[in-house]
Write a protein that holds these residues in place. Structure first.
Motif, PDB file in Angstrom:
ATOM      1  N   GLY A  34       0.743  -1.088   0.140  1.00  7.85           N
ATOM      2  CA  GLY A  34      -0.076   0.151   0.010  1.00  7.85           C
ATOM      3  C   GLY A  34       0.677   1.125   0.160  1.00  7.85           C
ATOM      4  N   ALA A  35       2.177   0.907  -0.031  1.00  7.76           N
ATOM      5  CA  ALA A  35       3.133   2.294   0.020  1.00  7.76           C
ATOM      6  C   ALA A  35       3.142   2.830  -1.307  1.00  7.76           C
ATOM      7  CB  ALA A  35       4.511   1.936   0.488  1.00  7.76           C
ATOM      8  N   ILE A  36       2.991   4.199  -1.333  1.00  2.00           N
ATOM      9  CA  ILE A  36       3.041   5.030  -2.640  1.00  2.00           C
ATOM     10  C   ILE A  36       4.449   5.033  -3.282  1.00  2.00           C
ATOM     11  CG2 ILE A  36       2.503   7.357  -3.555  1.00  2.00           C
ATOM     12  CD1 ILE A  36       0.512   7.801  -1.521  1.00  2.00           C
ATOM     13  N   ILE A  37       4.245   4.485  -4.489  1.00  2.46           N
ATOM     14  CA  ILE A  37       5.624   4.627  -5.378  1.00  2.46           C
ATOM     15  C   ILE A  37       5.741   5.969  -6.028  1.00  2.46           C
ATOM     16  CG2 ILE A  37       6.874   3.648  -7.540  1.00  2.46           C
ATOM     17  CD1 ILE A  37       5.234   0.936  -6.496  1.00  2.46           C
ATOM     18  N   PHE A  38       4.797   6.553  -6.593  1.00  2.00           N
ATOM     19  CA  PHE A  38       4.501   8.014  -6.994  1.00  2.00           C
ATOM     20  C   PHE A  38       3.212   8.278  -7.029  1.00  2.00           C
ATOM     21  CE2 PHE A  38       3.827   5.799 -11.267  1.00  2.00           C
ATOM     22  CZ  PHE A  38       2.637   6.620 -11.846  1.00  2.00           C
ATOM     23  N   SER A  39       2.809   9.538  -7.337  1.00  2.00           N
ATOM     24  CA  SER A  39       1.432  10.415  -7.197  1.00  2.00           C
ATOM     25  C   SER A  39       2.088  11.400  -8.105  1.00  2.00           C
ATOM     26  CB  SER A  39       0.857  10.628  -5.977  1.00  2.00           C
ATOM     27  OG  SER A  39       1.766  11.614  -5.293  1.00  2.00           O
ATOM     28  N   ALA A  40       1.063  11.689  -9.212  1.00  2.00           N
ATOM     29  CA  ALA A  40       1.368  12.781  -9.800  1.00  2.00           C
ATOM     30  C   ALA A  40      -0.085  13.426 -10.576  1.00  2.00           C
ATOM     31  CB  ALA A  40       2.073  12.321 -11.064  1.00  2.00           C
TER      32      ALA A  40
END
Length: 149
Positions: A34-40
């Motif tokens: 559930g960890a964010i790798i990227f958000s954009a």
């Protein structure tokens, strides 16, 4: 939001469109914990309607997800029309054919699954898309712990 299966990543995308101020895309890639790798968020400069914004967001998100992870991708969108177009085996002859074709090409590079989710399960990418549209901004946030030196 449920995390993806072990060994997979999950991409949530959303498009936002308003005739008054344009279009934007929001996307978030998470790992199986559930960890964010990227958000954009990205401004979409050439967009005729909400469906094109949804497809544009999916294409942008997939392009970046393929660069940031080598794992299979679960794609979730809150547009049932976009999911249907992408999932259809027949040749797309609509005005969206170039976008649908590019999405299908990107999906062919990985093992994937694509599903429709209710808007209530896609709130974060919706907020990012609305921000990109209303503010005319393009921003990417990367998880620093994942960078390789």
């Amino acid at each position: 939001m449920e995390p993806p299966k072990q060994g997979w990543v999950k991409l949530n995308t959303d498009g936002s469109f308003a005739e008054s101020d344009g279009a934007g895309a929001g996307m978030i890639l998470r790992d199986s914990a559930g960890a964010i790798i990227f958000s954009a968020c990205r401004t979409l400069f050439s967009c005729r309607d909400a469906l094109e914004a949804e497809l544009g967001a999916c294409m942008e998100g997939l392009s970046f997800a393929i660069q940031r992870s080598d794992q299979p991708i679960e794609v979730e969108l809150d547009s049932s029309n976009a999911v249907s177009m992408i999932s259809c085996e027949e040749t797309d002859r609509s005005v969206y054919a170039p976008l649908v074709g590019e999405i299908k090409h990107l999906l062919s590079l990985r093992k994937f699954c694509i599903t429709h989710v209710p808007r209530s399960q896609n709130k974060a990418s919706d907020k990012l898309a609305s921000f990109a549209r209303s503010e005319g901004r393009t921003i990417t946030w990367l998880d620093r712990a994942r960078r390789k030196c």
